[in-house]
Enzyme design. Structure first.
Site, PDB file in Angstrom:
ATOM      1  N   ALA A 131       0.836  -1.201   0.000  1.00 55.65           N
ATOM      2  CA  ALA A 131       0.000   0.000   0.000  1.00 55.65           C
ATOM      3  C   ALA A 131       0.871   1.250   0.000  1.00 55.65           C
ATOM      4  O   ALA A 131       1.245   1.763   1.057  1.00 55.65           O
ATOM      5  CB  ALA A 131      -0.939  -0.006   1.200  1.00 55.65           C
ATOM      6  N   GLU A 134      -1.444   6.898  -3.285  1.00 58.18           N
ATOM      7  CA  GLU A 134      -2.526   7.677  -2.698  1.00 58.18           C
ATOM      8  C   GLU A 134      -3.234   8.469  -3.795  1.00 58.18           C
ATOM      9  O   GLU A 134      -2.713   8.571  -4.913  1.00 58.18           O
ATOM     10  CB  GLU A 134      -1.972   8.633  -1.635  1.00 58.18           C
ATOM     11  CG  GLU A 134      -1.328   7.925  -0.465  1.00 58.18           C
ATOM     12  CD  GLU A 134      -0.855   8.899   0.618  1.00 58.18           C
ATOM     13  OE1 GLU A 134      -1.157  10.109   0.495  1.00 58.18           O
ATOM     14  OE2 GLU A 134      -0.201   8.440   1.565  1.00 58.18           O
ATOM     15  N   PRO A 135      -4.401   9.042  -3.487  1.00 60.69           N
ATOM     16  CA  PRO A 135      -5.107   9.815  -4.515  1.00 60.69           C
ATOM     17  C   PRO A 135      -4.260  10.923  -5.141  1.00 60.69           C
ATOM     18  O   PRO A 135      -4.392  11.207  -6.335  1.00 60.69           O
ATOM     19  CB  PRO A 135      -6.301  10.396  -3.735  1.00 60.69           C
ATOM     20  CG  PRO A 135      -6.561   9.399  -2.660  1.00 60.69           C
ATOM     21  CD  PRO A 135      -5.211   8.886  -2.258  1.00 60.69           C
ATOM     22  N   ARG A 273      -6.226 -19.379 -41.090  1.00 63.95           N
ATOM     23  CA  ARG A 273      -7.265 -18.524 -41.660  1.00 63.95           C
ATOM     24  C   ARG A 273      -7.120 -18.424 -43.172  1.00 63.95           C
ATOM     25  O   ARG A 273      -6.073 -18.005 -43.682  1.00 63.95           O
ATOM     26  CB  ARG A 273      -7.176 -17.129 -41.036  1.00 63.95           C
ATOM     27  CG  ARG A 273      -8.034 -16.063 -41.682  1.00 63.95           C
ATOM     28  CD  ARG A 273      -9.513 -16.339 -41.531  1.00 63.95           C
ATOM     29  NE  ARG A 273     -10.292 -15.136 -41.847  1.00 63.95           N
ATOM     30  CZ  ARG A 273     -11.581 -15.140 -42.103  1.00 63.95           C
ATOM     31  NH1 ARG A 273     -12.256 -16.286 -42.063  1.00 63.95           N
ATOM     32  NH2 ARG A 273     -12.216 -14.013 -42.365  1.00 63.95           N
ATOM     33  N   GLN A 284       2.489 -10.988 -47.722  1.00 64.15           N
ATOM     34  CA  GLN A 284       3.702 -10.342 -47.217  1.00 64.15           C
ATOM     35  C   GLN A 284       3.404  -9.355 -46.089  1.00 64.15           C
ATOM     36  O   GLN A 284       4.216  -9.190 -45.178  1.00 64.15           O
ATOM     37  CB  GLN A 284       4.437  -9.639 -48.364  1.00 64.15           C
ATOM     38  CG  GLN A 284       5.104 -10.608 -49.331  1.00 64.15           C
ATOM     39  CD  GLN A 284       5.920  -9.894 -50.392  1.00 64.15           C
ATOM     40  OE1 GLN A 284       5.649  -8.746 -50.728  1.00 64.15           O
ATOM     41  NE2 GLN A 284       6.914 -10.590 -50.919  1.00 64.15           N
ATOM     42  N   GLY A 344      -8.885 -10.011 -36.556  1.00 62.28           N
ATOM     43  CA  GLY A 344     -10.033  -9.329 -37.136  1.00 62.28           C
ATOM     44  C   GLY A 344     -11.179  -9.200 -36.147  1.00 62.28           C
ATOM     45  O   GLY A 344     -10.980  -8.933 -34.965  1.00 62.28           O
ATOM     46  N   GLU A 368       3.818   0.385 -11.013  1.00 61.75           N
ATOM     47  CA  GLU A 368       5.234   0.311 -10.639  1.00 61.75           C
ATOM     48  C   GLU A 368       6.100   1.241 -11.484  1.00 61.75           C
ATOM     49  O   GLU A 368       7.225   0.916 -11.844  1.00 61.75           O
ATOM     50  CB  GLU A 368       5.744  -1.130 -10.696  1.00 61.75           C
ATOM     51  CG  GLU A 368       5.122  -2.010  -9.621  1.00 61.75           C
ATOM     52  CD  GLU A 368       5.800  -3.338  -9.445  1.00 61.75           C
ATOM     53  OE1 GLU A 368       7.048  -3.385  -9.515  1.00 61.75           O
ATOM     54  OE2 GLU A 368       5.089  -4.336  -9.248  1.00 61.75           O
ATOM     55  N   GLU A 372       6.470   7.019 -18.732  1.00 60.37           N
ATOM     56  CA  GLU A 372       7.092   8.346 -18.693  1.00 60.37           C
ATOM     57  C   GLU A 372       8.065   8.473 -17.520  1.00 60.37           C
ATOM     58  O   GLU A 372       9.110   9.132 -17.625  1.00 60.37           O
ATOM     59  CB  GLU A 372       6.000   9.421 -18.596  1.00 60.37           C
ATOM     60  CG  GLU A 372       5.131   9.547 -19.843  1.00 60.37           C
ATOM     61  CD  GLU A 372       4.103   8.438 -19.999  1.00 60.37           C
ATOM     62  OE1 GLU A 372       3.501   8.333 -21.084  1.00 60.37           O
ATOM     63  OE2 GLU A 372       3.886   7.658 -19.031  1.00 60.37           O
TER      64      GLU A 372
END
Length: 388
Positions: A131, A134-135, A273, A284, A344, A368, A372
């Protein structure tokens, strides 16, 4: 079956290769691919199964306390997370949170704390949680407001934590709170808070796109004995960062597992498919997409297991772990997106493997340390080297 030639790389010892192969066989038998009807119950069942199978021994340190070794083996953690994530995102989550949630105790706990918690974590008999967020304090840990006021031989906790994995099902939480020894990051301490402690409550369960147990926690004059403090006064930031340094590389490994599963699904689709009297694999454009997916995976795997190997040699891996997490999570997002495109319309049908992967991978680019933040860490380390 995913390509496992990477196990021949010099990063691994024979015990790591055997570990991966044994776990893969175990997961085929014990890990379900079904939709998650009751995530809490399923997560509890996975923790118990992982404990019974002996896999959670790798999530804790110290043979005396049920661990597989005296220290946390980063390569083993990564191989386990990669393998489980290829089978099930929730199985990976269940394993990872046992390690992250108890990691501070493994690294900095007293013998009494280790004896009280780690054996139960290793057996799957106690669910752990970490924990920190936090907000208003996610990536900026030093901005946390949750307070731990020292009152004699107790700490009194007041405040909130959010985005807490295993929130609502954990038996104990490692909680970080501002204890006032200094400004910023140097005034934070870590405490073990057992579920059911007076003054502690699960304020809200949080639903996200890939179902996991997640919650917001509230503390109202929650009294914790100082014997439950991990590390010394004001050492909480160091405890948190050391714990995250161990497990950040394993996030990259989990992303690898998801990417490998996506490539498996893409190859199956491409080679079965029929389109315009040809297989999808004959075109290709398909071949180019598959080639890029495979190269992205190997690039990320090399960075991931380089960082894991370096840490197991006792070396600082701040930069290398950040590179691995950034490359593996961003790359896995691209690989999974390409797999959805190859499938698809069926690729966006609920609970199809690639659709499930598409939802599961997204959070790994945030938790974690968001991508950025990893970029800032890498740049900071590069500039530090330039300054000598």
């Amino acid at each position: 079956m995913s390509d496992t030639r990477y196990l021949d790389w010099p990063f691994f010892e024979s015990r790591h290769v055997n570990l991966q192969r044994e776990l893969d066989a175990w997961a085929r038998e014990h890990v379900s691919q079904d939709a998650h009807a009751d995530v809490d119950s399923e997560c509890r069942a996975l923790v118990a199964a992982l404990g019974d199978g002996g896999w959670l021994r790798h999530a804790v340190a110290g043979a005396t306390y049920g661990g597989a070794g005296e220290t946390l083996d980063t390569r083993a953690l990564c191989l386990i997370r990669e393998t489980l994530a290829r089978h099930s995102g929730l199985a990976d989550f269940a394993f990872a949170m046992q390690g992250l949630g108890s990691g501070a105790i493994s690294l900095h706990g007293t013998p009494a704390q280790k004896a009280a918690y780690l054996p139960r974590v290793a057996r799957g008999q106690a669910i752990a949680a970490f924990a920190l967020s936090e907000p208003e304090a996610g990536s900026d840990v030093a901005a946390m407001r949750c307070e731990a006021r020292i009152d004699g031989d107790h700490a009194v906790l007041n405040g909130s934590k959010t985005w807490i994995s295993n929130g609502g099902i954990a038996d104990f939480y490692v909680v970080f709170a501002r204890s006032g020894e200094a400004e910023g990051a140097r005034g934070i301490s870590a405490f073990i808070v057992d579920d059911g402690t007076p003054g502690f409550e699960i304020a809200e369960r949080i639903e996200v796109i890939a179902p996991h147990p997640l919650a917001r926690l509230e503390f109202h004059d929650c009294r914790i004995p100082l014997a439950q403090r991990i590390g010394g006064p004001g050492e909480g930031f160091k405890v948190a960062m050391r714990t995250l340094d161990v497990f950040r590389t394993s996030v990259a490994a989990a992303a690898l597992g998801m990417a490998r599963r996506a490539l498996d699904e893409a190859l199956h689709r491409a080679t079965t498919r029929q389109m315009f009297k040809h297989l999808l694999a004959d075109f290709q454009l398909t071949q180019a997409k598959l080639a890029k997916m495979a190269t992205t995976i190997d690039s990320a795997a090399l960075l991931t297991y380089r960082a894991a190997w370096m840490r197991d040699q006792g070396r600082n891996v701040t930069r290398e772990a950040a590179m691995a997490k950034m490359m593996a999570t961003e790359g896995a997002q691209q690989v999974i997106d390409a797999a959805v495109q190859l499938w698809g319309g069926r690729g966006v049908v609920s609970e199809q493997p690639v659709e499930r992967l598409y939802r599961e991978i997204r959070a790994l680019r945030i938790y974690e340390g968001a991508t950025e933040v990893q970029q800032l860490i890498i740049a900071r380390e590069l500039l530090k080297d330039m300054k000598g």
